[in-house]
Design a protein around this motif. Structure first.
Motif, PDB file in Angstrom:
ATOM      1  N   LEU A   1      12.038 -14.511  46.075  1.00 37.79           N
ATOM      2  CA  LEU A   1      11.598 -14.528  44.673  1.00 37.79           C
ATOM      3  C   LEU A   1      12.369 -15.599  43.906  1.00 37.79           C
ATOM      4  O   LEU A   1      11.802 -16.351  43.115  1.00 37.79           O
ATOM      5  N   ARG A   2      13.673 -15.646  44.172  1.00 42.22           N
ATOM      6  CA  ARG A   2      14.508 -16.630  43.467  1.00 42.22           C
ATOM      7  C   ARG A   2      14.077 -18.061  43.843  1.00 42.22           C
ATOM      8  O   ARG A   2      14.008 -18.931  42.991  1.00 42.22           O
ATOM      9  N   ASP A   3      13.786 -18.273  45.132  1.00 38.21           N
ATOM     10  CA  ASP A   3      13.319 -19.601  45.559  1.00 38.21           C
ATOM     11  C   ASP A   3      12.042 -19.984  44.794  1.00 38.21           C
ATOM     12  O   ASP A   3      11.879 -21.125  44.367  1.00 38.21           O
ATOM     13  N   PHE A   4      11.139 -19.009  44.644  1.00 35.80           N
ATOM     14  CA  PHE A   4       9.890 -19.297  43.921  1.00 35.80           C
ATOM     15  C   PHE A   4      10.188 -19.644  42.460  1.00 35.80           C
ATOM     16  O   PHE A   4       9.641 -20.602  41.913  1.00 35.80           O
ATOM     17  N   ALA A   5      11.069 -18.848  41.865  1.00 35.37           N
ATOM     18  CA  ALA A   5      11.407 -19.098  40.455  1.00 35.37           C
ATOM     19  C   ALA A   5      12.006 -20.501  40.319  1.00 35.37           C
ATOM     20  O   ALA A   5      11.645 -21.258  39.413  1.00 35.37           O
ATOM     21  N   GLU A   6      12.889 -20.855  41.246  1.00 39.46           N
ATOM     22  CA  GLU A   6      13.543 -22.171  41.168  1.00 39.46           C
ATOM     23  C   GLU A   6      12.563 -23.309  41.458  1.00 39.46           C
ATOM     24  O   GLU A   6      12.736 -24.428  40.986  1.00 39.46           O
ATOM     25  N   ALA A   7      11.525 -23.000  42.228  1.00 43.43           N
ATOM     26  CA  ALA A   7      10.507 -24.022  42.531  1.00 43.43           C
ATOM     27  C   ALA A   7       9.554 -24.213  41.348  1.00 43.43           C
ATOM     28  O   ALA A   7       8.659 -25.055  41.406  1.00 43.43           O
ATOM     29  N   GLY A   8       9.723 -23.425  40.294  1.00 47.05           N
ATOM     30  CA  GLY A   8       8.894 -23.603  39.096  1.00 47.05           C
ATOM     31  C   GLY A   8       7.635 -22.746  39.083  1.00 47.05           C
ATOM     32  O   GLY A   8       6.734 -22.979  38.263  1.00 47.05           O
ATOM     33  N   VAL A   9       7.536 -21.769  40.002  1.00 44.57           N
ATOM     34  CA  VAL A   9       6.354 -20.889  40.005  1.00 44.57           C
ATOM     35  C   VAL A   9       6.309 -20.134  38.671  1.00 44.57           C
ATOM     36  O   VAL A   9       7.317 -19.602  38.205  1.00 44.57           O
ATOM     37  N   ASP A  10       5.122 -20.122  38.049  1.00 48.06           N
ATOM     38  CA  ASP A  10       5.000 -19.524  36.717  1.00 48.06           C
ATOM     39  C   ASP A  10       4.714 -18.030  36.768  1.00 48.06           C
ATOM     40  O   ASP A  10       5.164 -17.287  35.906  1.00 48.06           O
ATOM     41  N   TRP A  11       3.920 -17.618  37.761  1.00 44.11           N
ATOM     42  CA  TRP A  11       3.462 -16.223  37.798  1.00 44.11           C
ATOM     43  C   TRP A  11       3.758 -15.603  39.167  1.00 44.11           C
ATOM     44  O   TRP A  11       3.562 -16.253  40.204  1.00 44.11           O
TER      45      TRP A  11
ATOM     46  N   GLU B   1      10.169 -20.163  56.769  1.00 40.75           N
ATOM     47  CA  GLU B   1       8.752 -20.290  56.393  1.00 40.75           C
ATOM     48  C   GLU B   1       8.604 -20.100  54.883  1.00 40.75           C
ATOM     49  O   GLU B   1       7.827 -20.785  54.223  1.00 40.75           O
ATOM     50  N   PHE B   2       9.355 -19.120  54.353  1.00 35.12           N
ATOM     51  CA  PHE B   2       9.288 -18.892  52.910  1.00 35.12           C
ATOM     52  C   PHE B   2       9.906 -20.051  52.138  1.00 35.12           C
ATOM     53  O   PHE B   2       9.436 -20.410  51.070  1.00 35.12           O
TER      54      PHE B   2
ATOM     55  N   MET C   1      13.779 -12.997  36.519  1.00 31.61           N
ATOM     56  CA  MET C   1      14.044 -14.398  36.913  1.00 31.61           C
ATOM     57  C   MET C   1      13.199 -15.374  36.094  1.00 31.61           C
ATOM     58  O   MET C   1      13.209 -16.575  36.342  1.00 31.61           O
ATOM     59  N   GLY C   2      12.396 -14.851  35.176  1.00 33.97           N
ATOM     60  CA  GLY C   2      11.654 -15.724  34.262  1.00 33.97           C
ATOM     61  C   GLY C   2      10.209 -15.984  34.653  1.00 33.97           C
ATOM     62  O   GLY C   2       9.541 -16.816  34.043  1.00 33.97           O
ATOM     63  N   MET C   3       9.706 -15.270  35.696  1.00 32.63           N
ATOM     64  CA  MET C   3       8.295 -15.470  36.053  1.00 32.63           C
ATOM     65  C   MET C   3       7.418 -14.477  35.288  1.00 32.63           C
ATOM     66  O   MET C   3       7.827 -13.318  35.062  1.00 32.63           O
TER      67      MET C   3
ATOM     68  N   SER D   1      11.360 -10.812  49.627  1.00 32.03           N
ATOM     69  CA  SER D   1      12.770 -10.490  49.354  1.00 32.03           C
ATOM     70  C   SER D   1      13.216 -11.094  48.023  1.00 32.03           C
ATOM     71  O   SER D   1      12.582 -12.010  47.481  1.00 32.03           O
ATOM     72  N   GLU D   2      14.329 -10.593  47.556  1.00 32.72           N
ATOM     73  CA  GLU D   2      14.931 -11.088  46.317  1.00 32.72           C
ATOM     74  C   GLU D   2      15.217 -12.591  46.411  1.00 32.72           C
ATOM     75  O   GLU D   2      14.960 -13.354  45.491  1.00 32.72           O
ATOM     76  N   LYS D   3      15.734 -13.001  47.575  1.00 34.12           N
ATOM     77  CA  LYS D   3      16.080 -14.417  47.760  1.00 34.12           C
ATOM     78  C   LYS D   3      14.818 -15.284  47.658  1.00 34.12           C
ATOM     79  O   LYS D   3      14.820 -16.352  47.044  1.00 34.12           O
TER      80      LYS D   3
END
Ligand code: SF4
Length: 366
Positions: A155-165, A124-125, A200-202, A151-153
């Motif tokens: 968060l990483r998926d969000f960062a890789e998807a280009g989430v800014d915040w 789902e995430f 992770m850059g967000m 979870s950390e994983k």
């Protein structure tokens, strides 16, 4: 103990030096109207210095009101049987985000409770991260996600998807009060998510709540915690009593308290983003929040789409007041103006670049 002078503390803020805990406590304790006016004027001067008359506006899509947690202040708490809940489909989320983007907001904020459907199933995430990327592409706007302590994983998926915040409010940095407000949740675990998202850059939004038993020293400690995590957006929201919660009989604090905290946040973080949320009083008191130094109007919600706010589930939504058209007359009245989408995109781009550089320097030092 030596006594502080208001002109000295305000002068220090104007020269961009960090305020100490005692200075913040002093400002929060101001009682005289002329002194409070001076504080607000100083906050406006600082905002003007970094942002001119431009104000940003955020669209809000609260897409699931289910939650596995039992926060005492929140109507979405799992044990609230009175709550009418919803979970929006992917196409409903995309439609709401597109409608907000067309209306002229500068960012889309995708928010949910800690919905057991997502927290129970990894895929789902993964779907949510993909959806975030789609929403960002379709709207062309920066994206904030407020999904809880994932979870950390994830968060990483969000960062890789280009989430800014990544937004994940602590509400208080007093551990005892945190345990009372958010029973069964880990103070350190929640804080850590923000540090990891930053690494992770967000960009990070941190938030506190006013009127839940906090002291002025607690607020000063929150400012210090926000500084420590390098939050690019710092917010305060007044507590609103919610039906079906153990805090329903508590009073909402006087709005002056929230305004003083907004002004203190502006003095402490002159070049950061500080929201004036429509989720507390609707359009009422928006002018006052902006005059206290806020520079982002948050919780704009498209009418007639069955979306709710968090603190105020329905206030001013279907009337169309929590929209760009609703807020423009308030901005006009006090000489402020809506920024261009480009202004906001540039601000976010610059901050993300700065964060990447910091992260690279940290890695190089390790
Ligand atoms: S504040 Fe967030 S985590 Fe707590 S009950 Fe409400 S939606 Fe859930």
């Amino acid at each position: 103990m030596f006594s502080l002078k208001l002109e000295d503390v305000l002068g220090k803020a104007l020269s961009l030096r960090s305020l100490t805990g005692p200075e913040i406590v002093f400002l929060l304790g101001l009682k005289e109207e002329d002194e409070i006016c001076l504080l607000f004027q100083t906050a406006q001067v600082l905002r003007e210095r970094f942002f001119g008359p431009k104000v940003f506006a955020y669209g809000f899509v609260y897409f699931s009101t289910y939650c596995r947690n039992n926060c005492r202040f929140c109507s979405s708490r799992i044990s609230n049987r009175q709550k009418l809940r919803y979970r929006k489909t992917e196409s409903e989320i995309r439609e709401a985000a597109s409608s907000l983007a067309k209306s002229g907001v500068h960012l889309i904020d995708l928010t949910m409770g800690e919905d057991p459907r997502y927290y129970g199933r990894r895929e789902e995430f993964e779907g949510l991260a993909e959806l975030a990327a789609v929403v960002k592409r379709e709207t062309g706007l920066p994206l904030m996600i407020s999904p809880g302590a994932v979870s950390e994983k994830t968060l990483r998926d969000f960062a890789e998807a280009g989430v800014d915040w990544y937004a994940c409010y602590q509400e208080t940095h007093n551990r005892r009060l945190f345990d009372e407000l958010r029973p069964g949740q880990s103070y350190d675990g929640r804080m850590l998510k923000k540090y990891r998202a930053r690494d992770m850059g967000m960009l990070i939004e941190e938030g506190i709540m006013a009127g839940v038993g906090e002291t002025n020293l607690d607020i000063a400690n929150s400012v210090s915690a926000m500084r420590g995590m390098g939050a690019q957006q710092t917010r305060v929201m007044s507590f609103i009593p919610q039906d079906g919660t153990p805090m329903v009989d508590r009073h909402s604090p006087l709005r002056l308290r929230e305004l003083l905290i907004i002004a203190v946040l502006r003095l402490a973080f002159p070049d950061r983003l500080i929201p004036a949320s429509l989720d507390i009083d609707g359009l009422a008191n928006l002018k006052e929040r902006l005059e206290a130094g806020a520079n982002v109007v948050t919780s704009l919600i498209p009418p007639s789409m069955g979306l709710s706010g968090v603190s105020q589930a329905s206030l001013d939504i279907n009337e169309g007041n929590r929209t760009i058209q609703g807020i423009i007359p308030v901005l006009d009245k006090i000489g402020l103006e809506l920024a261009d989408a480009e202004d906001y995109g540039n601000w976010v781009g610059k901050e993300r670049k700065k964060l990447r550089r910091q992260n690279l320097n940290c890695e190089a030092e390790v």
